[in-house]
Design a protein around this motif. Sequence first.
Motif, short mmCIF file in Angstrom:
data_model
loop_
_atom_site.label_atom_id
_atom_site.label_comp_id
_atom_site.label_asym_id
_atom_site.label_seq_id
_atom_site.Cartn_x
_atom_site.Cartn_y
_atom_site.Cartn_z
N VAL A 198 53.77 33.07 36.46
CA VAL A 198 53.08 32.00 37.19
C VAL A 198 52.81 30.82 36.26
N PHE A 199 52.33 31.11 35.06
CA PHE A 199 52.00 30.04 34.13
C PHE A 199 53.23 29.25 33.70
N ARG A 200 54.35 29.94 33.49
CA ARG A 200 55.57 29.22 33.11
C ARG A 200 56.01 28.27 34.21
N ALA A 201 55.97 28.75 35.44
CA ALA A 201 56.37 27.89 36.56
C ALA A 201 55.44 26.69 36.68
N LEU A 202 54.14 26.93 36.52
CA LEU A 202 53.17 25.84 36.65
C LEU A 202 53.29 24.86 35.49
N ALA A 203 53.46 25.37 34.28
CA ALA A 203 53.59 24.49 33.11
C ALA A 203 54.83 23.62 33.24
N THR A 204 55.92 24.19 33.70
CA THR A 204 57.16 23.41 33.88
C THR A 204 56.95 22.28 34.87
N SER A 205 56.08 22.48 35.85
CA SER A 205 55.83 21.45 36.86
C SER A 205 54.87 20.37 36.37
N GLY A 206 54.22 20.60 35.22
CA GLY A 206 53.33 19.60 34.64
C GLY A 206 51.95 19.53 35.27
N ARG A 207 51.57 20.58 35.98
CA ARG A 207 50.28 20.54 36.66
C ARG A 207 49.23 21.36 35.92
N ALA A 208 47.99 21.25 36.37
CA ALA A 208 46.86 21.90 35.70
C ALA A 208 46.56 23.26 36.32
N LEU A 209 45.98 24.13 35.50
CA LEU A 209 45.53 25.45 35.93
C LEU A 209 44.02 25.45 36.01
#
Length: 274
Positions: A198-209
């Motif tokens: 999940v974190f890899r996908a979100l980081a690639t999109s440039g968004r915040a967690l």
Amino acid sequence: MLPPDNHVHSQFSWDTRSNGSMDLTCAKAVEIGLPAIAFTEHVDFTAWAHDDLPPGETSIVFRDRVLPLDVEAYQAELERCRDKYPELRILSGIETGEPHLFPGSVAAVLNSGAFERVLGSLHSVVHEGRMISPERVFGLNVMPTEDLMRRYFEGLVELIKGSDVFQVLAHCDFPRRYWPQSANAYDEKLFEEEYRSVFRALATSGRALEINTRSPLWSAELMRWWYEEGGEAVSFGSDAHVPYRVGAQFDLAVDVVEAAGFRPGRDRFDFWRR
């Protein structure tokens, strides 16, 4: 200094009932010293619109209480609170449920007003052709708890890849809130690869967690996985549905986020960054 609370609900969210108050929540935020607050009201749906993308012949169940957001009344109250609390930055926002499945419905809401903070959330899983909350699936006792969590994480990756309307991914292990007492204790390490996916996908999109303080508070090790997978930004969210919970446990959440390597952003209103 405490960070902004980027995930708060008021009387305009369908699940706050009579307990929510934008005015009293702002007063509490000022009292505890928050620099900013975002009222991210629930936007969930009970039917498929023309431009939505239902997964197969899927029905939406157990959403009898869900009501549409009254955008006009919400924005009027927002402006009233901005005038009353000039020392507090008050952001408009929504929390979009399953935006990858309801792109048409979400777009209609976004086009109806100006929203500064948009959260993406997964509140349901698909089970036997029905969209159903993880809490209810736990109650049905139809699959091992670990299998449900893994299905949920898979759905999160689909959400991230399937929607670009949100800025922050909210409560990314949402079913953990409802972990059955009869099951083995929840073990973050057991789901490390799922979290990291999940974190890899979100980081690639440039968004915040989001670190969500209504859910069981994460360990610094879990937050460090976000850092190691390339995560750039962290948003703090109390997920408060009543005024007294705004900013809840933020002092502890700050310690967790700092221990993982993140620091305050460009100004006191910003996300925290690596």
